[in-house]
Design a protein around this motif. Structure first.
Motif, PDB file in Angstrom:
ATOM      1  N   ASP A  95       0.817  -1.221   0.000  1.00 22.36           N
ATOM      2  CA  ASP A  95       0.000   0.000   0.000  1.00 22.36           C
ATOM      3  C   ASP A  95       0.853   1.275   0.000  1.00 22.36           C
ATOM      4  O   ASP A  95       0.313   2.365  -0.168  1.00 22.36           O
ATOM      5  CB  ASP A  95      -0.985   0.002   1.180  1.00 22.36           C
ATOM      6  N   ASP A  97       2.612   2.150  -2.258  1.00 17.56           N
ATOM      7  CA  ASP A  97       2.502   2.679  -3.617  1.00 17.56           C
ATOM      8  C   ASP A  97       1.574   3.892  -3.681  1.00 17.56           C
ATOM      9  O   ASP A  97       1.587   4.618  -4.676  1.00 17.56           O
ATOM     10  CB  ASP A  97       1.984   1.588  -4.569  1.00 17.56           C
ATOM     11  N   VAL A  98       0.797   4.106  -2.644  1.00 18.07           N
ATOM     12  CA  VAL A  98      -0.102   5.259  -2.596  1.00 18.07           C
ATOM     13  C   VAL A  98       0.682   6.572  -2.762  1.00 18.07           C
ATOM     14  O   VAL A  98       0.141   7.561  -3.249  1.00 18.07           O
ATOM     15  CB  VAL A  98      -0.923   5.258  -1.272  1.00 18.07           C
ATOM     16  N   ARG A 100       2.712   7.295  -4.904  1.00 13.89           N
ATOM     17  CA  ARG A 100       2.809   7.654  -6.324  1.00 13.89           C
ATOM     18  C   ARG A 100       1.530   8.357  -6.810  1.00 13.89           C
ATOM     19  O   ARG A 100       1.509   8.941  -7.884  1.00 13.89           O
ATOM     20  CB  ARG A 100       3.080   6.411  -7.174  1.00 13.89           C
ATOM     21  N   ASP A 101       0.452   8.272  -6.008  1.00 14.46           N
ATOM     22  CA  ASP A 101      -0.839   8.847  -6.422  1.00 14.46           C
ATOM     23  C   ASP A 101      -1.232  10.097  -5.649  1.00 14.46           C
ATOM     24  O   ASP A 101      -2.177  10.774  -6.021  1.00 14.46           O
ATOM     25  CB  ASP A 101      -1.958   7.808  -6.220  1.00 14.46           C
ATOM     26  N   LEU A 102      -0.559  10.376  -4.545  1.00 17.34           N
ATOM     27  CA  LEU A 102      -0.934  11.542  -3.739  1.00 17.34           C
ATOM     28  C   LEU A 102      -0.420  12.798  -4.430  1.00 17.34           C
ATOM     29  O   LEU A 102       0.779  12.930  -4.677  1.00 17.34           O
ATOM     30  CB  LEU A 102      -0.343  11.431  -2.323  1.00 17.34           C
ATOM     31  N   ASP A 103      -1.358  13.709  -4.690  1.00 15.20           N
ATOM     32  CA  ASP A 103      -1.010  14.855  -5.521  1.00 15.20           C
ATOM     33  C   ASP A 103      -0.676  16.103  -4.703  1.00 15.20           C
ATOM     34  O   ASP A 103      -1.087  17.200  -5.049  1.00 15.20           O
ATOM     35  CB  ASP A 103      -2.181  15.138  -6.482  1.00 15.20           C
ATOM     36  N   GLU A 129       9.305  11.024  -5.900  1.00 14.95           N
ATOM     37  CA  GLU A 129       7.988  11.203  -5.275  1.00 14.95           C
ATOM     38  C   GLU A 129       8.047  12.156  -4.079  1.00 14.95           C
ATOM     39  O   GLU A 129       7.021  12.651  -3.641  1.00 14.95           O
ATOM     40  CB  GLU A 129       7.423   9.852  -4.791  1.00 14.95           C
ATOM     41  N   HIS A 210      -4.064   3.387   2.626  1.00 22.76           N
ATOM     42  CA  HIS A 210      -5.085   3.761   1.624  1.00 22.76           C
ATOM     43  C   HIS A 210      -5.948   4.961   2.018  1.00 22.76           C
ATOM     44  O   HIS A 210      -6.240   5.798   1.155  1.00 22.76           O
ATOM     45  CB  HIS A 210      -5.971   2.554   1.300  1.00 22.76           C
ATOM     46  N   THR A 213      -5.618   8.893   0.832  1.00 21.73           N
ATOM     47  CA  THR A 213      -6.088   9.552  -0.396  1.00 21.73           C
ATOM     48  C   THR A 213      -7.293  10.459  -0.109  1.00 21.73           C
ATOM     49  O   THR A 213      -7.548  11.395  -0.849  1.00 21.73           O
ATOM     50  CB  THR A 213      -6.468   8.509  -1.480  1.00 21.73           C
TER      51      THR A 213
END
Ligand SMILES: [Mg+2]
Length: 216
Positions: A95, A97-98, A100-103, A129, A210, A213
């Motif tokens: 998890d 890897d989150v 890479r998605d947090l902006d 990142e 998770h 996000t």
């Protein structure tokens, strides 16, 4: 509440914790380097919960210079942990890897060695990142400044450019450092923390990364 930045602890949050016996072996080798045969108490005194007082008392007992000894201890820790990462025994959590998605701007504040953190970021291709990352330099001064001291969290907040941030960790000292730096905290209760009773109140408690996000 939503946040404009997230700062992470590393061990037990992004990557698995390092095998205790491996670290104990690295500490033992540091004593051996100075021809000292350490007791169990000596080894415990220079483990992850080390304090400056404990380090200095241990060194005084064996006629060691704290700065020299500590440099050797931390260098050994980095060497063995780099090997653990390289050989697959200190993996990233799935998890994680989150990140890479947090902006929003992300940072790391770890009580591990800075050289260990750099190696981890490169090995898992994560350096891009994070806008900032801090581990400890192998100095007695940085033992003094490790969490729960807010020193490195405050520096990371300055780097991410906002105090509207949340700090994510898996230890009581993470929660303490976050609050001392004036930001909210996430206590991450992964399996290795299932039995831990906290004596501090984190802002949030999650079992995985998770839900982050929804916080940014
Ligand atoms: Mg940790």
């Amino acid at each position: 509440m939503t946040y404009d930045a997230v700062v992470f602890d590393n061990d037990g949050v992004l990557t698995e914790i390092t095998d205790w016996d491996v670290l104990r072996g690295a500490a033992r080798d540091a004593f051996s380097h100075f021809d000292v045969d350490p007791s169990d108490d000596d080894l415990s005194a220079v483990a992850s919960r080390v304090t400056v007082d404990g380090l200095e008392a241990t060194c005084a007992r064996h006629g060691l210079d704290p700065a020299d000894f500590w440099h050797r201890r931390d260098t050994n820790y980095t060497t063995v942990q780099q090997r653990e990462v390289r050989e697959g025994r200190k993996p990233m959590y799935e998890d994680a890897d989150v990140v890479r998605d947090l902006d929003v701007p992300l940072g790391i504040v770890s009580s591990n060695q800075h050289a260990t953190i750099e190696y981890i970021l490169d090995h898992y291709d994560l350096r891009e990142e994070f806008v900032t990352y801090y581990g400890r330099q192998p100095t007695v001064e940085d033992v003094r400044r490790k969490k729960p001291d807010p020193h490195f969290v405050e520096r990371a907040l300055a780097d991410v450019g906002t105090e509207n941030a949340v700090y994510v960790g898996d230890s009581e000292t993470d929660v303490e450092a976050a609050h001392a730096a004036g930001v909210d905290s996430v206590f991450l209760r992964r399996e290795h923390r299932s039995d831990l009773t906290l004596s501090v109140d984190p802002t949030y408690e999650f079992e995985t990364l998770h839900p982050l996000t929804d916080l940014v």
